[in-house]
Design a protein around this motif. Structure first.
Motif, mmCIF file in Angstrom:
data_model
loop_
_atom_site.group_PDB
_atom_site.id
_atom_site.type_symbol
_atom_site.label_atom_id
_atom_site.label_comp_id
_atom_site.label_asym_id
_atom_site.label_seq_id
_atom_site.Cartn_x
_atom_site.Cartn_y
_atom_site.Cartn_z
ATOM 1 N N PRO A 1 21.358 1.319 -4.703
ATOM 2 C CA PRO A 1 20.947 1.851 -3.627
ATOM 3 C C PRO A 1 19.747 1.331 -3.032
ATOM 4 C CG PRO A 1 20.881 3.445 -5.479
ATOM 5 C CD PRO A 1 21.602 2.099 -5.983
ATOM 6 N N PHE A 2 19.130 0.801 -3.940
ATOM 7 C CA PHE A 2 17.536 0.450 -3.395
ATOM 8 C C PHE A 2 17.532 -1.171 -3.971
ATOM 9 C CE2 PHE A 2 17.402 4.797 -4.210
ATOM 10 C CZ PHE A 2 17.189 5.500 -2.776
ATOM 11 N N ASN A 3 18.440 -2.021 -3.583
ATOM 12 C CA ASN A 3 18.346 -3.205 -4.127
ATOM 13 C C ASN A 3 17.494 -4.316 -3.698
ATOM 14 O OD1 ASN A 3 20.071 -3.410 -2.000
ATOM 15 N ND2 ASN A 3 21.377 -5.135 -2.741
ATOM 16 N N VAL A 4 16.920 -4.043 -2.581
ATOM 17 C CA VAL A 4 15.762 -4.800 -2.231
ATOM 18 C C VAL A 4 14.461 -3.819 -1.760
ATOM 19 C CG1 VAL A 4 15.146 -6.498 -0.243
ATOM 20 C CG2 VAL A 4 17.472 -5.972 -0.799
ATOM 21 N N ASN A 5 13.764 -4.470 -2.674
ATOM 22 C CA ASN A 5 12.297 -3.531 -2.622
ATOM 23 C C ASN A 5 11.539 -3.673 -1.249
ATOM 24 O OD1 ASN A 5 9.833 -5.529 -2.774
ATOM 25 N ND2 ASN A 5 11.399 -6.271 -4.565
ATOM 26 N N LEU A 6 10.525 -2.498 -0.995
ATOM 27 C CA LEU A 6 9.917 -2.441 0.279
ATOM 28 C C LEU A 6 9.464 -3.563 0.557
ATOM 29 C CD1 LEU A 6 9.354 -0.824 2.622
ATOM 30 C CD2 LEU A 6 7.561 0.391 1.263
ATOM 31 N N PRO A 7 8.261 -4.141 -0.310
ATOM 32 C CA PRO A 7 7.439 -5.160 0.140
ATOM 33 C C PRO A 7 8.428 -6.400 0.415
ATOM 34 C CG PRO A 7 6.312 -4.338 -1.775
ATOM 35 C CD PRO A 7 7.877 -3.672 -1.525
ATOM 36 N N ALA A 8 9.572 -6.576 -0.336
ATOM 37 C CA ALA A 8 10.524 -7.844 -0.128
ATOM 38 C C ALA A 8 11.187 -7.436 1.381
ATOM 39 C CB ALA A 8 11.485 -7.955 -0.984
ATOM 40 N N GLN A 9 11.518 -6.351 1.860
ATOM 41 C CA GLN A 9 12.066 -6.204 2.951
ATOM 42 C C GLN A 9 11.226 -6.520 4.180
ATOM 43 O OE1 GLN A 9 14.084 -2.473 3.699
ATOM 44 N NE2 GLN A 9 14.681 -2.245 1.512
ATOM 45 N N MET A 10 10.010 -5.928 3.955
ATOM 46 C CA MET A 10 8.993 -6.212 5.107
ATOM 47 C C MET A 10 8.682 -7.737 5.133
ATOM 48 S SD MET A 10 8.595 -3.316 6.402
ATOM 49 C CE MET A 10 10.337 -3.118 6.066
ATOM 50 N N ALA A 11 8.533 -8.301 3.863
ATOM 51 C CA ALA A 11 7.926 -9.779 3.942
ATOM 52 C C ALA A 11 9.123 -10.627 4.456
ATOM 53 C CB ALA A 11 7.876 -10.362 2.576
ATOM 54 N N GLY A 12 10.401 -10.442 4.264
ATOM 55 C CA GLY A 12 11.553 -11.073 4.782
ATOM 56 C C GLY A 12 11.845 -10.690 6.131
ATOM 57 N N ALA A 13 11.487 -9.751 6.831
ATOM 58 C CA ALA A 13 11.629 -9.557 8.201
ATOM 59 C C ALA A 13 10.767 -10.265 9.015
ATOM 60 C CB ALA A 13 11.587 -8.037 8.591
ATOM 61 N N SER B 1 0.864 -1.159 -0.124
ATOM 62 C CA SER B 1 0.040 -0.076 0.045
ATOM 63 C C SER B 1 0.864 1.112 -0.197
ATOM 64 C CB SER B 1 -0.940 -0.091 1.363
ATOM 65 O OG SER B 1 -0.242 -0.043 2.510
ATOM 66 N N HIS B 2 2.127 1.018 -0.233
ATOM 67 C CA HIS B 2 3.091 2.174 -0.076
ATOM 68 C C HIS B 2 4.096 2.107 -1.470
ATOM 69 C CE1 HIS B 2 1.652 3.370 4.119
ATOM 70 N NE2 HIS B 2 1.698 1.885 4.300
ATOM 71 N N LEU B 3 3.415 1.655 -2.303
ATOM 72 C CA LEU B 3 4.406 1.631 -3.324
ATOM 73 C C LEU B 3 4.981 2.925 -4.223
ATOM 74 C CD1 LEU B 3 2.908 -1.512 -5.550
ATOM 75 C CD2 LEU B 3 4.591 -1.432 -3.644
ATOM 76 N N GLU B 4 4.346 4.010 -3.792
ATOM 77 C CA GLU B 4 5.097 5.244 -4.195
ATOM 78 C C GLU B 4 6.521 5.678 -3.452
ATOM 79 O OE1 GLU B 4 2.631 6.253 -0.592
ATOM 80 O OE2 GLU B 4 2.486 4.777 -2.154
ATOM 81 N N ILE B 5 6.781 5.248 -2.597
ATOM 82 C CA ILE B 5 7.894 5.374 -1.894
ATOM 83 C C ILE B 5 9.116 4.495 -2.226
ATOM 84 C CG2 ILE B 5 6.627 6.601 -0.039
ATOM 85 C CD1 ILE B 5 7.346 4.253 1.834
ATOM 86 N N TYR B 6 10.373 5.153 -2.072
ATOM 87 C CA TYR B 6 11.635 4.254 -1.898
ATOM 88 C C TYR B 6 11.712 3.579 -0.864
ATOM 89 C CZ TYR B 6 13.296 6.775 -6.195
ATOM 90 O OH TYR B 6 13.637 7.497 -7.499
ATOM 91 N N PRO B 7 12.263 2.193 -1.248
ATOM 92 C CA PRO B 7 12.612 1.436 0.257
ATOM 93 C C PRO B 7 13.737 1.985 0.716
ATOM 94 C CG PRO B 7 13.679 0.470 -1.882
ATOM 95 C CD PRO B 7 12.601 1.599 -2.398
ATOM 96 N N GLU B 8 13.991 1.904 2.132
ATOM 97 C CA GLU B 8 15.040 2.213 2.826
ATOM 98 C C GLU B 8 16.087 1.634 2.228
ATOM 99 O OE1 GLU B 8 18.253 2.551 5.603
ATOM 100 O OE2 GLU B 8 17.243 0.688 5.408
ATOM 101 N N GLY B 9 17.191 2.415 2.032
ATOM 102 C CA GLY B 9 18.462 1.883 1.199
ATOM 103 C C GLY B 9 19.216 0.793 1.676
ATOM 104 N N SER B 10 19.375 0.682 3.086
ATOM 105 C CA SER B 10 20.293 -0.298 3.585
ATOM 106 C C SER B 10 19.438 -1.402 4.141
ATOM 107 C CB SER B 10 20.936 0.532 4.923
ATOM 108 O OG SER B 10 20.204 0.627 5.888
ATOM 109 N N SER B 11 17.977 -1.654 3.799
ATOM 110 C CA SER B 11 17.219 -2.818 4.378
ATOM 111 C C SER B 11 17.579 -2.917 5.644
ATOM 112 C CB SER B 11 17.725 -3.954 3.486
ATOM 113 O OG SER B 11 17.638 -4.060 2.021
ATOM 114 N N ARG B 12 17.423 -1.659 6.570
ATOM 115 C CA ARG B 12 17.555 -1.509 7.862
ATOM 116 C C ARG B 12 16.625 -2.614 8.824
ATOM 117 N NH1 ARG B 12 14.994 0.926 11.701
ATOM 118 N NH2 ARG B 12 13.696 2.068 10.184
ATOM 119 N N VAL B 13 15.275 -2.502 8.432
ATOM 120 C CA VAL B 13 14.282 -3.513 9.204
ATOM 121 C C VAL B 13 14.646 -4.627 9.004
ATOM 122 C CG1 VAL B 13 11.955 -3.867 9.257
ATOM 123 C CG2 VAL B 13 12.424 -1.498 9.140
#
Length: 364
Positions: A249-261, A56-68
């Protein structure tokens, strides 16, 4: 000398054999895919929920370091998140390691039936790959060390190995590392670590923590998130720094970061995957060991089955395909034409595969 009339790839690029993925059924078919070592239980429900929320937040860039994602991995595996790099699948990280530590005139060493991506990324970096013979489809530490030369810069080791399913014990991996010069990077590719049940196995974090020339690479692809493309690496500070300088700099997309966490923290789902796999891996190994078939003992989420000839293996592949089960032919990619690799799937799929192969007349 006449100039070329179109852009030319760098020397050696067109000599690289491309990666060949496992086959799927024909479009619209109901064939069961057992060729890519995917999760038979799907993805963690918690990971799916996290991905839907992030979508639901596809308009924003993912956090660049995949911090979460790095923080979740650090919490679950007891690793400092600062020593973790995440990537677009583990292949992304393997490419970055090759690009960083290999160049023209260098060599990388691997066992002959190791992961077929290693020669691709080595040659793409301008280096040469040295393939070392195995001991009954198992990496040979002495042979690997014997292949090291002054030009060696990287040793690739998949543990457990794909496509054979065999593994080296923690003591053997430690002996391999002890025999390497400190300027050689040992890359331990633990893609199938979640499925290992052997008590003498180590994912490699102990070596990473104690030395400056070891990295461990992992993936979420075998845990039900293959489509999300999430890989991660643990390494010493100087390797992490070098990789972070050249990765996207954004090599892991936001949905992937959240799903992976969420998947990393869902240890109950991971344990159920391991339990299911261990049971049906042992069952299938026993069921197929006979009728002129040999199953190589596996610690991964697949088994490699050896037949008496390439022709018999091809006939077994076609017979399974006709019955609706697509397995992996590994002659073209790995040079074992008399073998098939079969992913561990559902109970129904495993029983059906055993029935099909058990009823074949393999003597013809």
């Amino acid at each position: 000398m006449t100039a070329p009339n179109r852009p030319q790839p760098q020397p050696g690029i067109l000599d690289i054999a491309p990666y060949l993925p496992g086959k799927s059924g024909k479009p619209g078919s109901k064939a069961i895919k057992l060729s890519a070592n995917e999760s038979p239980l799907g993805a963690s429900p918690k990971a799916l929920a996290a991905m839907v929320e992030a979508a639901s937040h596809l308009e924003i860039y993912p956090e660049g370091s995949s911090r979460v994602l790095r923080e979740a991995l650090g919490e679950v595996h007891g690793v400092d998140p600062a020593r973790i790099v995440c990537g677009n699948g583990s292949d992304d990280l393997l490419h970055l390691l090759a690009q960083t530590y290999l160049g023209e005139g260098d060599e990388a060493v691997m066992n002959r039936y190791g992961f077929s991506v290693y020669p691709i990324i080595t040659k793409a970096a301008g280096a040469s790959i040295v393939m070392v013979d195995e001991d009954d489809y198992r990496a040979d530490v002495d042979a690997l060390l014997g292949a090291v030369t002054p030009r060696t810069k990287v040793v690739w080791l998949a543990n457990p190995n794909n496509p054979t399913g065999t593994y080296l014990t923690s003591a053997e991996v430690a002996r391999l590392h002890a025999g390497l010069r400190p300027d050689i990077l040992l890359v331990i590719d633990s893609a199938y670590a979640e499925y290992v049940t052997a008590a003498d196995y180590s994912v490699g974090l102990d070596l990473v923590g104690a030395h400056d020339n070891v990295v461990m690479v992992r993936t979420f692809s075998k845990m039900g998130l293959a489509a999300a493309r999430i890989g991660w690496m643990v390494g010493p500070d100087h390797v992490v720094d070098a990789i972070n300088r050249i990765r996207g700099p954004f090599n892991v997309n936001l949905p992937a970061q959240m799903a992976g966490a969420a998947a990393a923290r869902d240890v109950a789902f991971t344990a159920e995957l391991r339990r299911h796999n261990a049971h049906w891996r042992e069952w299938l190994t026993t069921a197929l060991s006979g009728n002129r078939m040999r199953v190589i003992p596996s610690q991964a989420n697949f088994v490699m089955v050896l037949f008496d000839s390439p022709e018999t293996a091809a006939r077994a592949f076609e017979t399974l395909a006709d019955a609706g089960y697509i397995v992996r032919e590994i002659g073209p990619s790995y040079g074992i034409p008399q073998a098939l690799r079969i992913s561990i799937g559902s109970e129904a799929a495993m029983r059906a595969v055993a029935d099909v192969l058990g009823s074949m007349d393999l003597g013809k």
